[in-house]
Structures are given as C-alpha cells and as structure tokens.
Design a protein around this motif. Sequence first.
Motif, PDB file in Angstrom:
ATOM      1  N   ALA A 449      34.902  77.376  21.719  1.00 20.20           N
ATOM      2  CA  ALA A 449      35.908  76.791  20.835  1.00 20.20           C
ATOM      3  C   ALA A 449      36.301  75.435  21.401  1.00 20.20           C
ATOM      4  O   ALA A 449      36.130  75.169  22.593  1.00 20.20           O
ATOM      5  CB  ALA A 449      37.137  77.699  20.727  1.00 20.20           C
ATOM      6  N   PHE A 450      36.813  74.559  20.547  1.00 22.40           N
ATOM      7  CA  PHE A 450      37.360  73.296  21.026  1.00 22.40           C
ATOM      8  C   PHE A 450      38.495  72.874  20.107  1.00 22.40           C
ATOM      9  O   PHE A 450      38.583  73.304  18.949  1.00 22.40           O
ATOM     10  CB  PHE A 450      36.294  72.197  21.139  1.00 22.40           C
ATOM     11  N   THR A 451      39.383  72.064  20.671  1.00 23.98           N
ATOM     12  CA  THR A 451      40.556  71.592  19.937  1.00 23.98           C
ATOM     13  C   THR A 451      40.619  70.075  19.997  1.00 23.98           C
ATOM     14  O   THR A 451      40.521  69.484  21.075  1.00 23.98           O
ATOM     15  CB  THR A 451      41.849  72.178  20.521  1.00 23.98           C
ATOM     16  N   ILE A 452      40.793  69.469  18.846  1.00 18.65           N
ATOM     17  CA  ILE A 452      40.984  68.023  18.737  1.00 18.65           C
ATOM     18  C   ILE A 452      42.479  67.770  18.553  1.00 18.65           C
ATOM     19  O   ILE A 452      43.115  68.376  17.681  1.00 18.65           O
ATOM     20  CB  ILE A 452      40.208  67.453  17.542  1.00 18.65           C
ATOM     21  N   LEU A 453      43.033  66.912  19.378  1.00 18.94           N
ATOM     22  CA  LEU A 453      44.459  66.571  19.287  1.00 18.94           C
ATOM     23  C   LEU A 453      44.590  65.064  19.161  1.00 18.94           C
ATOM     24  O   LEU A 453      44.084  64.311  20.009  1.00 18.94           O
ATOM     25  CB  LEU A 453      45.211  67.063  20.529  1.00 18.94           C
ATOM     26  N   ILE A 454      45.263  64.621  18.114  1.00 17.26           N
ATOM     27  CA  ILE A 454      45.528  63.189  17.920  1.00 17.26           C
ATOM     28  C   ILE A 454      47.037  63.000  17.867  1.00 17.26           C
ATOM     29  O   ILE A 454      47.730  63.666  17.093  1.00 17.26           O
ATOM     30  CB  ILE A 454      44.880  62.662  16.628  1.00 17.26           C
ATOM     31  N   SER A 527      51.203  49.155  12.222  1.00 23.47           N
ATOM     32  CA  SER A 527      50.198  49.509  13.217  1.00 23.47           C
ATOM     33  C   SER A 527      50.238  51.017  13.463  1.00 23.47           C
ATOM     34  O   SER A 527      51.226  51.692  13.149  1.00 23.47           O
ATOM     35  CB  SER A 527      50.443  48.772  14.539  1.00 23.47           C
ATOM     36  N   PHE A 528      49.160  51.523  14.018  1.00 23.69           N
ATOM     37  CA  PHE A 528      49.017  52.953  14.285  1.00 23.69           C
ATOM     38  C   PHE A 528      48.387  53.079  15.666  1.00 23.69           C
ATOM     39  O   PHE A 528      47.191  52.861  15.849  1.00 23.69           O
ATOM     40  CB  PHE A 528      48.131  53.580  13.213  1.00 23.69           C
ATOM     41  N   THR A 529      49.217  53.367  16.665  1.00 21.57           N
ATOM     42  CA  THR A 529      48.748  53.492  18.041  1.00 21.57           C
ATOM     43  C   THR A 529      48.448  54.955  18.313  1.00 21.57           C
ATOM     44  O   THR A 529      49.347  55.790  18.229  1.00 21.57           O
ATOM     45  CB  THR A 529      49.788  52.971  19.033  1.00 21.57           C
ATOM     46  N   TYR A 530      47.204  55.279  18.644  1.00 20.24           N
ATOM     47  CA  TYR A 530      46.824  56.682  18.757  1.00 20.24           C
ATOM     48  C   TYR A 530      46.292  57.008  20.147  1.00 20.24           C
ATOM     49  O   TYR A 530      45.812  56.156  20.891  1.00 20.24           O
ATOM     50  CB  TYR A 530      45.757  57.038  17.710  1.00 20.24           C
ATOM     51  N   ASP A 531      46.397  58.301  20.476  1.00 17.87           N
ATOM     52  CA  ASP A 531      45.770  58.879  21.662  1.00 17.87           C
ATOM     53  C   ASP A 531      45.027  60.122  21.222  1.00 17.87           C
ATOM     54  O   ASP A 531      45.566  60.952  20.486  1.00 17.87           O
ATOM     55  CB  ASP A 531      46.803  59.233  22.724  1.00 17.87           C
ATOM     56  N   LEU A 532      43.798  60.245  21.659  1.00 19.61           N
ATOM     57  CA  LEU A 532      42.935  61.350  21.269  1.00 19.61           C
ATOM     58  C   LEU A 532      42.569  62.178  22.489  1.00 19.61           C
ATOM     59  O   LEU A 532      42.198  61.631  23.529  1.00 19.61           O
ATOM     60  CB  LEU A 532      41.653  60.812  20.611  1.00 19.61           C
ATOM     61  N   PHE A 533      42.678  63.512  22.353  1.00 24.01           N
ATOM     62  CA  PHE A 533      42.214  64.445  23.373  1.00 24.01           C
ATOM     63  C   PHE A 533      41.302  65.466  22.702  1.00 24.01           C
ATOM     64  O   PHE A 533      41.574  65.909  21.584  1.00 24.01           O
ATOM     65  CB  PHE A 533      43.371  65.194  24.035  1.00 24.01           C
TER      66      PHE A 533
END
Length: 939
Positions: A449-454, A527-533
């Motif tokens: 399994a994996f999880t995408i978090l934004i 603007s849209f400042t994002y962090d992805l894990f």
Amino acid sequence: MKNRLLMAFLAIFSTLFLMATPAYAQTPIDWDPGTSTPTFDNGSMTWDPFDSAQAQPAKGGIIVTYPPNGFAYPIDLSTANIFLQPSATASEVPCTLGGAPMNAAPGSCYFSLSDGDRRIRIEYLGNLSDNFTFRGTDLLSANPVAFSINDFNSADTGVALIPDPARDPARLLMVLDKSGSMRWSSHPTDMGCGTNTPVNDDPMIDPCGPSRWKVLNDSVEAALSVAEPYALAGHDRFAAALFNGNVSYTFPSMDAANKDTLLGPNNIATFLSGTELGGQTPGGSTSIGDGMEYFDDLVTGPDAGDYNQSILVFSDGEENTAQFIVMLEDASPPTIGISNTDDPGGAAGASEFAPGVRICPFAMRSSDPNNVDPTDQLAFIAEHRCDDLAYSVTDLLGQDNPALTQFFLQVLNNTLVGDKLEIVKKANGQLFRDEGTSELFITGQDVQAFTILIQWNETFNGLSELVLEKDGVTFPLLNTDAAIVQTGENHISATLRQPFCNDEGKCVDSAGKWKIYFRPFFQSAESFTYDLFVNADNASIASEFKATQPIPGILQPIELTATLSEASKPLQGGKVKAVIRRAEAGLGNVLSLADIRPADQQSDLEPLSLTALKVEAMLKDPNYRPEILAALQANKVEEVVLTESSPGVYTGLYKDTFVDGVYFIDFLVDAKGAINGPFTRTFGQTYYVPMAPDAEITADSLRVASLSNCSRKYAGGCFSVSISPMNKNKDLLGPSKEKLFSLPNFRGDILTPFADRKLNGVYTTEVGFPEGISGLELITIGGVKIPVDVPAKQSNKYEYSAQLMCGRKEGTNGYYDTNITIHNPNRFRSSLSIDLVLASSFSTKNRSKTISIGDARLGRNEALTIDCDFLKKKVFNGKLPNNFLNGVVVIDSPSRLQVSTTYTTLPRFRWLGTNGIYMREVPERPFRFDDAPPTFNRD
C-alpha cells in the motif's frame, strides 16, 4: 495463531446411532478470530488471505474448524447462510459463497472451504473491532445420511471476540503545546514579523500569519489522515493532551481509568473538529513536563507491555512552569525524568519517566532562539529515548514547513511496527493560476500500500484535479472507489492498497514509476505553495538512518549512517547521500559582539528573555539584520556521499562543523533490490552541535575580585567571579545559557546566580564564604570542569612583603628603581591580591596609606612583574608623590609563590659614581587572619 474454544459445553458426539438416522452431528471445536481485509493476487486475479507483512495486519480470515472425521466431509456449503457483524454497533453483513472477486467492494464478506475440507474461512474486506460476531446455518455434510453439520454462532459463548493483530498494537500519544506563544508568527525572521506578536491565521490578511498553532493543527490533521488507513481498529490506540501551565485539554475527555481511545475515522474526525483541537485557543505558560506526566500511569500501566508506545512532544518554547523535564545524565543508562523544581540539581531527586517508552521531541521554535536549554534538552531526549530522532527549527515556513509532517510520519513508521511506512518521495514547489504539475515516484515489487499526501499553505485553496497514472492506467483520485481519500482545509491524502486496480477493473503491478498530476483551484491567493509526501508500506524493505557525534562540539565530525535491508538481508550496491544545511555564523559570537540595546518587552504578552529581545532588535535594525540571519538561517549547504563500509551499511563523515547550533540532515537513497527492483527512500532529522567550552581557554578568561560590600556572616569574604566560556576557536558561548553553569562541591553561598547581564558572553556570579569554609573548587559549564581558586580570608595564606623605592630621594644624588618579580611554580593556577603600603615618616603624624593594586591569576609556571614605571602610570597618574616613593608591596596568595626584588641605583651625574644592582629573595610568611595580637608585659 491462537485457537479459542467456540463453546465450552460442546463436544464431539461419540455415541453410534443407527444408519437410518444421522449418527454423528458435527459441531465446531474451535476457531481463529482472524482480523481483516484479504489482499489481491494479480496472477490469479483473486483475493488471497492477508499475511502479517502487508498493509493491513491480518491472518487468513476467520477460520471455523470442525472435528476430524473423513466420512463426514467435505462440508457442503451450497445451501449455507453465513453472516458477520464487524462490531457491536455495526449492521450484520451477509456473506457470499466463494472467494472474493477482483471487484469486491470494501465491507463485503465471502466464505469458502479452507485448509482442507472441514474448515470454513470467512473473509471480511474491512477491519474487525472488539465484540464482532459471526454465525452460520444450513451447512450440509457430504454424507447427509450418516452425518449432519451443526450451525455455529460465536455470540453463544458469551465471550467478546477480539481479533488478534499480526503486529503489536500501537499506542500513539501526542503532547501538544497550547501556551500563549503558539499564537505568534510561524516565521518571525521575516521582515516586519515580530517574534512575540499574535497573528491572524490567514496570510492574506496578515503576511506574518499563520500562527504556530495553525501550522501545528494543519500538520497533525495531515499526519493523522495518513495514520488512519493503516490503523488496526479495535487495537491501536490514540490520545492527545494539550498543555500550557498544566494539562488544559485532553482527547478524548477521559477519566484516569481510560486515557486513550480507538484510532478510527470517527475519533480522528472528532479530534480534528472545530469543537476539539481546532476549537482551542492558545494561552498561558509552558509546562512540557505536566503534559508528559499526564500519560505516566497509562504508559506504565498493567497493559503497557501489550503496546508499542510512542509519545510525540511538540513545543515552541522553554519550560517555565512545573512540572519540568530534567535530564538524568548520571543514570545508567542516561535518561529523562519529571521534576517539580526548576533547580538543575533537582534532577537528583527525579525518577525516570516511563521506562521503555519512545519519546520523540519536535521543537517548532524556541521562544528564545539562543536559549540552549530546550535545544540541548530535546537533543538529549532524542538520543536516549527516540533513536536520535529529533527535529528543531527556527522558522517553519519555506523549506522547513513540511518538517513537522515529515517528522510525524517518521515516528509513525516506528510506532506501527510491522507496517514499514517509509517515505519514498518528498517534493515542494509553487504553482500559479492555470498551472498544474506532475511529480514522479518509484515503488518496489513488495509494496502492499502507499499513501500520497499533498499539503498547501494557502487557506481556502485546494485541488481541482488529482490523477495518478502508471503503465497507461489512470486513477482519478478525486472521484474513485479505488483509494481511501481524505481531504482537509490544507491537505489531501489518498491511500491505495493491493490490488492496484482502478474503478474500471484495470490493474497495474506495484513495481516501477508512478506519475501524479495535480492542479489547484484558487479562492484566497494567486499562488499555491505545496509539499508532497509519498509513504509506502513495503513488505521486505527496511531502512534506518542516524547522525551522531562521538565527541560533541564544533570541529568534531558528524558520523552519518544508513542501513538498508531487503527480506532481512543486507541490501548492497545502493547509492546514499546526505544533504546537510547549517548556519553560516555562530549565534554566540553574533549576539555577544553586537552592541545594540534589546527591544522593549511587551507587557501584555508572554515575556521573552533579554537575549530574545536582543535578537528582536537586531532583526529590526538593517545594520545588524544580515548578521543575525546568518546565525539563525541554515543557508550553508553541503552534500556527503556515503560509502558502503560493510554489507548494507553506508557511512560518511561531515566535517564542516565550524559553528554550534542545529544542523539539518536529509538522507536520500536510490537503490535496487533483488526482489523489489529500483526504489527510493528519504529521511530527515536535525543534529544539535553544542558549543563545547575548552577548559584551558575558558579558564584564562576567569577573573576573581574581592567585594567590599560583604555581610559579616561571610567571615571568609565575598567575591565576584566572572568567566567567558569559549571553545577551541575562541567562539563565545553567547548569552542566555545560564542553566549550563553549576558549582559542584560548593560549600559557600551563591549570592547572585551566574548571569550574562550585559549580553556580551561574560557570565558573573557573586559568592560568600562563612568562616572556616574554603574557596570555590570548580565551575562546570556544559559538563566541562574549570578549576577556580578564590582567595579565602580565613584559610592558610602566604604573604610576601617586598620593599619598594622609586624616584629621587631628597638630599641624595641618586635615582632608585625597584622591580618585583612574582612567579607561580605550582602545577595549578594561583590567585593573588596585591596592595601597595606607603610608608610615612616617624617624625610626622601622618599615617601610612594602603592602595589596592588589584587581583591577578598566574597559570602554571607563569610570572608577572611590578616596577616603578607601572606604579607611576597606573597608580599615580604619571607622577610620583614628592618625586619619591617609599613603601612595601604586599602580595597575598593561598599558595606558595616565588617573589624576588631587584633594586637599581643610578647617580645623578655619571662622574659621581656607577650603577648599583642588588637582588633579594622575598621570604614568605604563612599566617592566619585569626592570629591573636601579641601581648606585652610592661613590668
């Protein structure tokens, strides 16, 4: 697997009946409760039983076992009716005959024969909670004339069923700071953003927003959205305690007997609602110890051994209210305790807190950015209670904003032991209107399994598109049943489990590259400042990372280690590097050398130390701002490539430790496994390099002076002791480090504690000695011992009286000069006080006068001189009284010295004579101040 009796009163019937009626009634003899969802086999396109390595801990379904008798079996399930109730409050689910098909819906139930023809497997595609039940009717025997198969009903036992997890259940406890400083800006070093000014959480209204409280809320919500899909309902536990001066809020609202609750969707949603965490208003002082102590009886209770327990501690400041965390450095092994006193010596009376429990600290930001105590303390906690995992930041926005979430995810990986939730990808960026972006990540063959978090910073913005794609198969994650999707105000998470099939039934293999595309929508910002894990649960890959300093302090290397394994074997041939960020200047030097007045304290806010106010003033002053930012921001970046020093173990050294402070370390792994193929990993932590004082250099800065204002109770005298701690580079410790100082074995009284009152790196204390007590023995600064020799009036002392003549004596034709040499032959430093006693003529009524020349210290084998020129310039402002000086220089010392004088005469006119030189050793006189005066017999 554990076997449990189905019904205590049931047994195998052993009486033989006639063949005309059923001779045997077959009744279940035991079952294994199992746990939860099966997994999908892409090869056979069917659902298989779960095993313990996969995303949801489970066994092979619920197994109902009948007694052995080959003539009764196989069981005929063609007419069977089987039902399952997953929890006491849930509705009963009818189960379908056969193995679960590829498109089986979550929450559905299936049954079939298992492990032979007399066992029935019930597979429920969901989580089972406490008090679940199941039952079956209308089962037939293959020989219905001679045998019958009795119904079963787990509720008949009267015993609540609890599914056995394949991993240890987890207990995750959060201790969260709710003090007044949590209302302050999360990026105080930005121009115009004050350190201790409350802000609006909407950056569109207040550019210094959001507050630290809002950042904490967002990260907790995002991290729990990742934890939830991997939680074992009915087993894993979660609770939170919010503290200021004491524990002011808990989740759930629990009594002493029940300090945790189930980790499940309803509870997480409740915790994150506006009436719970989101509805809290920060305020008050800070007692981290009180927050931790709240869970003491829980984590040390009778069931503590049943859980893998972790406590996450989040704070933005220094403790200022009891209870206090104290470092038990003398314990074996060193650990931490809780004390109700702020006295550093109080650690001796504190007991160890919650032995065996992981305690992982995150410093969102210290209210006083130069105060070493919370930073040093958190580093100590991490070293001894969290495998060196700690994180400390001074500015959360920008590149450090995702650090809080990343830290939580890494602790979660070590809490849900059995689910290897390692971070395989992290990225960040900024988008504008009409822009979208794609990110790639790699998963291995054994990913279950994996999880995408934004996450994003701008409140009220969100995502209008979120599409996952691999091998031509797309997953529209905003509208799908193929993933568990959770959205929040500032985040979205999507969890995919085996099989990786979309709503159309198209499936892909887990190994290889995935592409995720997302496009934001805008409501409140341009603007849209994002962090992805991306977190992945891989059944066979495990990694560990560590940064340590065998010898703490600057100029000492940080040892970097990464350990990689696949299927419990060392994984060789990987590529591992570490990216290290640090400040460009030492904070101690910058603060100590800055000649600037601290900013004014704001009386209506939580008070700051003078050091923090000095930082505030420097940030506002354009002349000093670059200097302080160079010490607060980690702009110096370097990469270290780790080499495989032994199979699966990659090591490297970072040697650029020229300043003390927090070093930010990111490990990056790019490797290939025999089972998984290519995979990546990333891991982040901080390491605190302390300012380790050098004993010899620091001792040279020590000054001791007698105090004229001294109470009569201190017959031994009062003294001022000042010292400037420095390391091998002669960098200053800097102000606000008072708690690093201690006076072990001190038998006098501390009149004023050590303090850097001028904020210039010079620490001063005043001490007094009662009669019969000797002087200071040691000053300990951060574990470094500095010997101190303070003259004590009542102790054995040595006096040296050297006659002195300077200048031209009236009535003579010569000039006189005297040079007094004082040498320390001892193996230790010696202190001495020097007085000048001016002689008066016997024929006059004038009394002799004593002038203090001052105190001095001589190191081993050092010497100093006192001559007429020195006295003329320093004592008499360049002119001797009456052009001639006659007297005695008196030298007092607690240790023996070598004192000698050299007298030189020079005639007024050269033809009157020659120079004369005479040398004399000055004898010592041991004496005590309590010597009785002599008596005279007048007879």
